[in-house]
Design an enzyme around this catalytic site. Structure first.
Site, mmCIF file in Angstrom:
data_model
loop_
_atom_site.group_PDB
_atom_site.id
_atom_site.type_symbol
_atom_site.label_atom_id
_atom_site.label_comp_id
_atom_site.label_asym_id
_atom_site.label_seq_id
_atom_site.Cartn_x
_atom_site.Cartn_y
_atom_site.Cartn_z
ATOM 1 N N ALA A 1 0.817 -1.209 0.000
ATOM 2 C CA ALA A 1 0.000 0.000 0.000
ATOM 3 C C ALA A 1 0.857 1.269 0.000
ATOM 4 C CB ALA A 1 -0.937 -0.016 1.208
ATOM 5 N N HIS A 2 0.166 2.399 -0.046
ATOM 6 C CA HIS A 2 0.786 3.719 -0.160
ATOM 7 C C HIS A 2 1.764 4.008 0.980
ATOM 8 C CE1 HIS A 2 -2.923 4.249 2.244
ATOM 9 N NE2 HIS A 2 -2.150 5.025 2.984
ATOM 10 N N ASN A 3 2.830 4.719 0.617
ATOM 11 C CA ASN A 3 3.810 5.262 1.559
ATOM 12 C C ASN A 3 4.597 4.226 2.351
ATOM 13 O OD1 ASN A 3 1.451 7.564 1.535
ATOM 14 N ND2 ASN A 3 3.506 8.437 1.586
#
Length: 307
Positions: free
Chosen positions: A223-225
């Site tokens: 997922a993001h980041n």
């Protein structure tokens, strides 16, 4: 690999190991049971069963564990780590080479910057401002989103999606979900492999980062980041939630899940199917649901799978 003929002595010299037996011609890597002439094999476990199998195929060349000393009649070398040496030989003498080519069905944005000796497969979509380093391979049906940066000598396997919006919403007072737009991208280092049908979401306000030498198996979601540290392995069907920090040389097992904003320290090992809901310290073996510490690792590298 048709037509490749390598002297056993050349392989022994490459590995700096003594050659025992005839200096035969090696023409293909094979499993230990193969009876083909010129087969290249490895044996990482010593057993009477394998001694019989190896000696029944005298026209093959075996990279054998040093515990086989004095037991083999076929051509062989003795190694402390046969699987590793086998991998080195394959990379050096039997490399899998892709042509420097962009397939006609690929869609490459004119603003993308592609390095030298790159292969782009069928139906690949590369969006604007993407950068791909030298000698990288992007196989079929991959989508690479805006601004993604991929380093040198990387392999992106078929069907993967890199750099599209991840899952992010906030509900208003009426319960209506309001999208949290993603403005970051994905930065991938050198010598990274991303497995088939894997997804790496772009960052929300900064990039998702995959560092050098990371190896990601098929069907993995990141997922993001999230940041994945140098040399880490993430195995099939693992799910890594947003803003997770994964250290260097971490091994995350199949079907493991890591909750958002969790940190995993360098050299940690996350077991098969583990559900990680709190931080995992450096060098810790953690497993279960919820994951808990089992013990400290005995070494700082991922587990070997011997055959």
């Amino acid at each position: 690999m048709t037509g490749i003929m390598i002297d056993a002595s050349a392989i022994a010299d490459f590995l700096s190991l003594d050659l025992y037996g005839e200096d035969l011609k090696v023409n293909k890597p094979s499993d230990l049971n193969s009876s083909e002439c010129g087969a290249l094999k490895f044996a990482g476990i010593v057993s009477d069963k394998y001694v019989k199998i190896i000696n029944s195929n005298p026209d093959s060349f075996v990279i054998a564990l040093d515990g086989y000393e004095g037991l083999l009649s076929t051509t062989h070398v003795l190694s402390k780590n046969p699987r590793l040496d086998f991998c080195k030989v394959l990379q050096h003498f039997f490399p899998i080479v892709y042509p420097a080519k962009i397939e006609g069905s690929a869609i490459v944005n004119p603003d993308a910057v592609l390095g030298k000796n790159i292969y782009i497969g069928h139906n690949v979509v590369i969006e604007e401002a993407v950068i791909i380093g030298d000698n990288s391979v992007v196989l079929h049906n991959v989508i690479i989103g805006k601004g993604v940066r991929i380093g040198k000598n990387c392999l992106i396997k078929s069907g993967s999606v890199i750099g599209q919006k991840g899952f992010g919403f906030e509900r208003d007072h009426d319960g209506c979900p309001i999208p949290f737009n993603h403005y970051g991208s994905v930065t991938i280092g050198d010598h990274v492999e991303i497995g088939a049908l894997s997804t790496i979401a772009c960052g929300v306000l900064s990039d998702t980062i995959i560092e050098d030498m990371v190896k990601i198996d098929d069907h993995v979601f990141i997922a993001h980041n999230t940041r994945v540290g140098k040399g880490s392995f993430i195995i099939a069907c693992a799910e890594i939630s947003g803003s997770v920090s994964i250290g260097e040389n971490v091994w995350i097992g199949p079907n493991a899940s890591v909750i958002d904003k969790c940190a995993i320290g360098n050299n940690a090992l996350i077991g098969i199917g583990a559900v990680v809901t709190r931080p995992v310290g450096e060098g810790i073996v953690s497993a279960g649901n919820p994951a808990r510490k089992l013990r400290m690792k005995e070494c700082d590298v991922g587990p070997e799978h011997k055959t």
